[in-house]
Design a protein around this motif. Structure first.
Motif, mmCIF file in Angstrom:
data_model
loop_
_atom_site.group_PDB
_atom_site.id
_atom_site.type_symbol
_atom_site.label_atom_id
_atom_site.label_comp_id
_atom_site.label_asym_id
_atom_site.label_seq_id
_atom_site.Cartn_x
_atom_site.Cartn_y
_atom_site.Cartn_z
ATOM 1 N N UNK A 415 -7.272 5.027 -2.125
ATOM 2 C CA UNK A 415 -8.012 5.694 -1.058
ATOM 3 C C UNK A 415 -7.549 5.226 0.326
ATOM 4 N N UNK A 416 -8.263 5.665 1.365
ATOM 5 C CA UNK A 416 -7.891 5.355 2.748
ATOM 6 C C UNK A 416 -7.916 3.852 3.007
ATOM 7 N N UNK A 417 -8.931 3.170 2.474
ATOM 8 C CA UNK A 417 -9.018 1.724 2.676
ATOM 9 C C UNK A 417 -7.795 1.012 2.097
ATOM 10 N N UNK A 418 -7.296 1.511 0.959
ATOM 11 C CA UNK A 418 -6.136 0.882 0.322
ATOM 12 C C UNK A 418 -4.919 0.919 1.238
ATOM 13 N N UNK A 419 -4.697 2.059 1.941
ATOM 14 C CA UNK A 419 -3.558 2.165 2.849
ATOM 15 C C UNK A 419 -3.719 1.239 4.053
ATOM 16 N N UNK A 420 -4.942 1.189 4.602
ATOM 17 C CA UNK A 420 -5.189 0.304 5.750
ATOM 18 C C UNK A 420 -5.014 -1.157 5.344
ATOM 19 N N UNK A 421 -5.499 -1.481 4.150
ATOM 20 C CA UNK A 421 -5.365 -2.852 3.658
ATOM 21 C C UNK A 421 -3.888 -3.206 3.481
#
Length: 944
Positions: A415-421
Motif C-alpha cells: 500500500x501507500x505506507x509501504x512505498x513511503x516507508x
C-alpha cells in the motif's frame, strides 16, 4: 489418406488434400524439411504408391455403392478363410476395407482386434484382397491413374533437386562446400536442419546445432553415450520419444527448438520439456568442453555464427520486472474477455506477449477462436503493445524497477505506507505487508474462524469453539478441525500448498531478500521474546499480535534460532501448557543447554534440601542445572544466565531478592501445594486461584508473583485439578464435585436413572457444573458412541436397556395412544364411537377406527391390538341403530325383572317394548340379527 505411411506432422500439412491426385509436387518445397523428407520416402516406394492409389479407388467404390470386392470377400471367407471370420465380424467388412486393407505393416499391428495369434492370417488375407481388387480394376479400366501417379513421382524427384529445400537455407553456408543440401544429406549421419530447429529466444545456440550435425559417426557416438546417460536419469517417456525420432535427428532439430515444437511430439508432455531444459544446459557445457575434437574449420564457422547480431526478445529489452508487469496486465485484461477468448489466451502454449505483441504473429494461429474473439484479442494485443512501447521509451531507475518488481510480487498488499516507508528506510515494511495479507485472508471463513479463536491481531477477544460454531451455524468439531488446519498452515512454509491463501503466505515469508533487515537485526542476539517485537510493531505500523509476529520470526530465523518454551500459536490448546511464554533462542545456546529439563532438576533439587537456600543464576548453572548442559562452555554461562533469570521469574514464579538471588524451598519449609491442599480440605469446596493466592501471600510474601503461579502449581500436584469454566481449583478425591468433561457429566447423570431423560433436564444439570450451551450439549450427545437418542427428544446410554416404549417409532407410539383412547371411550360410553357425533373427539376416533379396522398393511402387533378390541368389546354397539337396539333390549330386560312379566300390547307405555320383542323374534327366526345382537337376544330369552 495415407493410412500410417507418413508422420503426424506430414499428415497435418497434407490434411486439406482429399486424394493423391490433388497433391501438386511443385508445392512440396513450401512444406517443412521433415514433411519433404517424409514425402520423399513415400514416393520412393512403388508399393506405397500403388497402395495409396488402390485405397483411393476403393473409397470411391464404397461411396458410390460398388460392392464387387465385398462380394468377393463373402465368397472367399466361406471357402478359404474361415479362420478369420470371427475377426472380420468384430471389425466389420467395410471398416476392414477402409482402415485395415491398405495399412502399413507397422500400423496394422497397432489396430484393434489384431493380435500375435491372428496377425499372420490377417496379412495373408490382405495380400489376397489387394490382388483381387487390382484384378477388378484391371478388368474394369486398367491402371492408367497409377501410371499418372508414377509420372508425377518422377517429376517430384527431379524438381526437388533443382529447387532445393529452402527451409534449410540459413544453415547452408556453414557446411563444408557449396553443394546442395541433398548432397550434404548423402554424407553418412548428417540430417536436414528444419527452419524451426532454433528457438527465437536463444539464437546463440545456432552454433551447437551446426556442431552436432557436423560430427561424424565416431564423434557422435561419444556424444550419444553422454546424452543417453543424462536422459536416462530424467525421464523414461522422453527417452522413448527421442528413440522413436532418432537421436541425431532430435538433437539437431528439436533439442534447441521452441517448447511448442517439443510438445507437438506425441507423448512428449510438459514434464519432459522441463526435464529437457536441464539436459540442454549440460549438452552446451559438454560441447564447450569438447570443442577440441572438431577440426579447425568448424571452429571458424562457430566464430562466424557468434558474430551474427542477436535479436533481443521483448523480455530482454524491457527487463524482468517490466515484462512481469505486462503479464500481470494481460491477466487482468483476460478476465474481462469472453469465455472463448479467455480460453484461447490461457491455453496458448507459447509466450503470448512475445509471439503476438512483439513478434506480431497472426492471431488466427490461436486455436478454437472465432471472428468475435479475434477482435477482442486484437484489442488486448494493441493495449499491451502500447504499454510495451511506453516502457521501452522510458528510462527506468533502479528504484522504479525495484518498486515494479515488488508490486508484481506482492500486489495490493503493497500500500501507500509501504512505498513511503521504503523511501525512508530503503527496505519494505514486511510485517506491515504481512498484516495486509492476513487481513485479506480473514475475509474467508477458515482464517476468520482461526482469528476468532486465536486472535492474530492485537486487541481482539478470543472466542470458544462453541461460540464460533453458533456464529457460523456448524458443529463445534468442524470448527476445531478448520482452526487446526489453518494453524498448521501458518506454522509451515509450503509454496506448493493447494490453498491459495496459504501459498501467498508461504511466498511472502520465502522472500529472504526483503526480510534481510530482520535477519540482520537478530544476528547479534542470543535470544529474544515478545518484548522484541514492540519496536517492530510501532515502526511498521503493524497491528499483528505479538505471538503471531513471534511465530513469523521463528520461521524466518529457523536456520539460526529455535523456539524454547510455548508455541506462539499452539495448535492443540486442550492440553496443559508447561510454559507460559515463548523464547526464540540462538541455536548455539540450545545445542549446548537443554532448557526443557529445568523444571525436573529444580524440583529434584528442592526435594533434597532440608532448608531454604538462596543462589544466583550463575551458581545454579554450575550446580543445580549442571546436568542440563549438553556441551558445557564457560563462555556461554553469561549468555544463558540472562535468559534463565527471565525463565525463573516468568515460568517458575520465583522472585529474586535485593541481591538478585532466588530462593529454593527446602523440605522443612511447608510446600505451597501442601498448604493449598490443607486449605481446600478445610473449606470443603473448590476455591479460585485468587483466594488461594491471597492466603499464601499473607504467609509467604513475595514468594509468588500472581495467581497465575498458583494455577501452575496445580498442574504439578496429582491431588488437585482445575474444574469448571471459572478455573476453580478442586481436590480429585471429592465426590460432590464433577470432574471430567461435559460428556462425562452427562454419562454420570443418565446412569442414575432407569428411564431416558429429556434434553432440557440434561442441560439444566450440566450447566450447574459447566458453562456451555444447549447446542453444544446436543452435539456432544449426538456425535459420541456413548449415547442413544430416542423419539421426542429423550436421551439415554447405549449400554442400558430401557422400556420397550422408548424404542418404538413415533408412528407406533401414536397407534398405541389411539388404541388406549378408543378403549377408554368404549368403557365410558358402552359403545364404539359414532360417525355423526357432536363431540369432535368421538368423530375423530370414529374416522381413525374405521381406517385402522379396514387397513390391510398393519404390522403384526398392530393387527393383534385391533383383533383384541373387536373380541373384547364385541357386545358393544358400533352404530346408532345398534345402540338403539341394545337400549330396547336393556329396557325390556329391566321391565321383566321389575314386573315379573313380559310387556303386553295393550299395557301403558309397553307397546314399544312389545313391538321391539316381536320384531326381534322375527329377525332371529329369519337370521337377520347381527352376531352381538343374537347373543344378547339369547341371553334375554334365558333370563325369561
Amino acid at each position: 489418406m495415407t493410412a500410417g505411411y507418413i508422420s503426424a506432422e506430414a499428415y497435418r500439412a497434407l490434411k486439406p488434400k482429399t486424394s493423391l491426385c490433388e497433391l501438386r509436387f511443385d508445392e512440396c518445397r513450401n512444406y517443412s524439411p521433415r514433411v519433404q523428407k517424409c514425402l520423399e520416402s513415400l514416393f520412393d516406394d512403388d508399393d506405397i504408391i500403388e497402395s495409396l492409389y488402390l485405397q483411393e479407388q476403393l473409397e470411391q467404390d464404397l461411396t458410390s455403392g460398388n460392392n464387387q470386392l465385398i462380394s468377393w470377400i463373402d465368397n472367399q471367407i466361406k471357402d478359404n478363410y474361415s479362420n478369420i471370420l470371427e475377426v472380420l465380424n468384430q471389425i466389420g467388412i467395410k471398416q476392414f476395407l477402409a482402415g485395415y486393407l491398405f495399412s502399413s505393416s507397422r500400423s496394422l499391428y497397432t489396430r484393434n482386434f489384431i493380435t500375435e495369434d491372428n496377425l499372420e492370417d490377417i496379412r495373408l488375407f490382405i495380400y489376397a484382397c489387394r490382388g483381387a481388387y487390382k484384378k477388378i480394376l484391371e478388368d474394369r479400366e486398367g491402371l492408367g491413374n497409377l501410371a499418372n501417379t508414377v509420372e508425377k513421382t518422377y517429376f517430384y524427384e527431379n524438381s526437388r533437386l533443382e529447387e532445393g529445400m529452402m527451409a534449410s537455407e540459413p544453415f547452408e553456408d556453414y557446411y563444408n562446400d557449396g553443394s546442395s543440401i541433398v548432397a550434404n544429406l548423402s554424407k553418412k549421419g548428417h540430417v536436414t536442419v528444419d527452419e524451426d530447429a532454433l528457438s527465437k529466444e536463444h539464437p546463440e545456440n545456432k552454433k551447437y546445432i551446426i556442431y552436432l550435425n557436423r560430427l561424424d559417426d565416431e564423434q557422435f557416438y561419444e556424444f550419444e553415450q553422454f546424452f543417453e546417460a543424462r536422459i536416462e536419469e530424467k525421464s523414461i517417456r522422453a527417452r522413448n520419444c527421442i528413440t522413436y525420432i532418432g537421436l541425431r535427428e532430435f538433437c539437431v532439430n528439436y533439442l534447441f527448438a521452441e517448447d511448442l515444437k517439443l510438445l507437438n511430439i506425441r507423448n512428449f508432455g510438459k514434464k519432459s520439456v522441463y526435464d529437457l531444459r536441464g539436459i540442454r544446459e549440460k549438452v552446451i557445457e559438454y560441447i564447450n568442453n569438447s570443442i577440441s575434437i572438431v577440426d579447425s574449420s568448424i571452429k571458424e564457422e562457430i566464430k562466424v555464427v557468434e558474430e551474427i547480431p542477436v535479436v533481443l526478445t521483448l523480455k530482454e529489452k524491457l527487463g524482468d520486472a517490466q515484462y512481469s508487469a505486462l503479464q500481470k496486465v494481460l491477466y487482468q485484461k483476460v478476465e474481462t474477455l469472453s469465455v472463448r477468448s479467455k480460453n484461447g489466451i490461457i491455453n496458448y502454449k507459447g509466450d503470448f506477449i512475445e509471439d503476438f505483441v512483439h513478434q506480431g504473429m497472426d492471431i488466427k494461429k490461436i486455436r478454437f477462436i472465432g471472428r468475435k474473439s479475434e477482435e477482442e484479442i486484437s484489442h488486448v494485443v494493441e493495449y499491451i503493445k502500447d504499454m510495451a512501447n511506453n516502457m521501452s521509451e522510458r528510462s527506468w531507475t533502479k528504484e522504479e524497477t525495484f518498486i515494479i518488481e515488488k508490486r508484481n510480487l506482492y500486489g495490493d498488499y503493497l500500500d501507500k505506507f509501504s512505498f513511503e516507508y521504503f523511501k525512508e528506510h530503503r527496505h519494505l515494511p514486511m510485517f506491515h505487508i504481512l498484516e495486509n495479507l492476513i487481513r485479506n485472508g480473514t475475509q474467508h471463513r477458515d482464517l476468520a474462524m482461526l482469528n476468532s479463536n486465536t486472535p492474530l491481531f492485537e486487541g481482539e477477544q478470543s472466542l470458544s469453539y462453541e461460540e464460533i460454531a453458533d456464529d457460523f451455524d456448524i458443529s463445534r468439531e468442524r470448527v476445531r478441525q478448520i482452526c487446526t488446519k489453518c494453524n498448521k498452515q501458518l506454522h509451515s512454509v509450503d509454496p506448493n500448498d493447494i490453498n491459495k491463501a496459504a501459498r501467498n503466505y508461504s511466498k511472502l515469508l520465502s522472500q529472504k531478500t526483503d526480510w534481510q533487515y530482520i535477519l540482520e537485526s537478530t544476528e547479534s542476539l542470543n535470544w529474544f521474546d515478545a518484548s522484541f517485537v514492540d519496536s517492530i510493531r510501532q515502526d511498521e505500523k503493524c497491528n499483528l499480535s505479538k505471538n503471531f509476529i513471534l511465530l513469523a520470526l521463528s520461521i524466518l530465523c529457523k536456520e539460526n534460532f529455535e523456539i524454547v518454551g510455548a508455541d506462539p500459536l499452539p495448535i492443540y490448546t486442550k492440553f496443559k501448557l508447561d510454559w507460559n511464554n515463548t523464547y526464540i533462542v540462538n541455536r548455539t545456546i540450545t545445542e549446548a543447554f537443554d532448557f526443557y529439563t529445568l523444571s525436573n532438576l529444580l524440583e529434584e533439587k528442592e526435594s533434597e534440601l532440608t532448608e531454604d537456600i538462596t543462589l544466583s543464576v550463575q551458581e545454579m548453572l554450575l550446580d543445580t542445572f549442571f546436568e542440563a548442559w549438553n556441551d558445557f562452555d564457560t563462555d556461554k554461562v553469561e549468555m544463558i544466565s540472562e535468559l534463565l533469570t527471565k525463565i525463573f521469574i516468568n515460568e517458575f514464579g520465583k522472585i529474586p531478592d535485593d541481591d538478585f538471588k532466588f530462593t529454593l524451598e527446602g523440605k522443612k519449609v511447608v510446600r505451597t501445594t501442601d498448604l493449598m491442599y490443607d486449605m481446600l480440605s478445610e473449606n470443603g469446596n473448590p476455591m479460585s486461584a485468587q483466594e488461594l493466592y491471597d492466603v499464601i501471600n499473607s504467609i509467604y510474601p513475595n514468594r509468588y508473583k500472581s495467581p497465575i503461579s498458583i494455577k501452575q502449581l496445580v498442574n504439578t500436584d496429582p491431588r488437585m485439578c482445575h474444574v469448571g469454566t471459572d478455573n476453580l481449583i478442586s481436590l480429585i478425591e471429592w465426590n460432590h464435585v464433577k470432574l471430567g468433561g461435559v460428556r462425562d457429566i452427562i454419562a454420570q447423570f443418565l446412569a442414575d436413572f432407569e428411564q431416558p431423560q429429556c434434553l432440557s433436564v440434561i442441560v439444566e444439570h450440566v450447566q450447574k457444573y459447566r458453562k456451555t450451551s444447549e447446542n453444544s450439549i446436543r452435539t456432544t450427545m449426538g456425535s459420541g458412541e456413548q449415547f442413544v437418542v430416542f423419539a421426542g427428544g429423550y436421551y439415554g446410554l447405549k449400554d442400558k436397556v430401557y422400556d420397550r416404549w422408548y424404542y418404538l417409532s413415533e408412528a407406533e407410539k401414536n397407534f398405541l395412544d389411539r388404541i388406549k383412547q378408543l378403549e377408554q371411550f368404549i368403557k365410558d360410553t358402552g359403545h364404539f364411537p359414532f360417525s355423526l357425533s357432536e363431540d369432535a373427539k368421538e368423530a375423530q376416533l370414529y374416522v381413525w377406527w374405521i381406517k385402522v379396522r379396514n387397513r390391510k398393511n398393519l404390522g403384526k402387533e398392530q393387527s393383534m391390538e385391533v383383533n383384541r378390541i373387536l373380541q373384547q368389546y364385541a357386545m358393544c354397539p358400533s352404530s346408532r341403530r345398534d345402540n338403539a337396539w341394545f337400549d330396547f333390549c336393556l329396557r325390556y330386560k329391566t321391565f321383566v325383572e321389575r314386573n315379573g312379566r313380559k310387556p303386553s300390547k295393550s299395557g301403558y307405555n309397553e307397546y314399544d317394548l312389545y313391538q321391539w320383542f316381536e320384531k326381534a323374534v322375527e329377525d332371529f327366526s329369519n337370521g337377520d340379527l347381527k352376531p352381538n345382537q343374537e347373543k344378547a337376544y339369547l341371553e334375554l330369552c334365558n333370563s325369561l
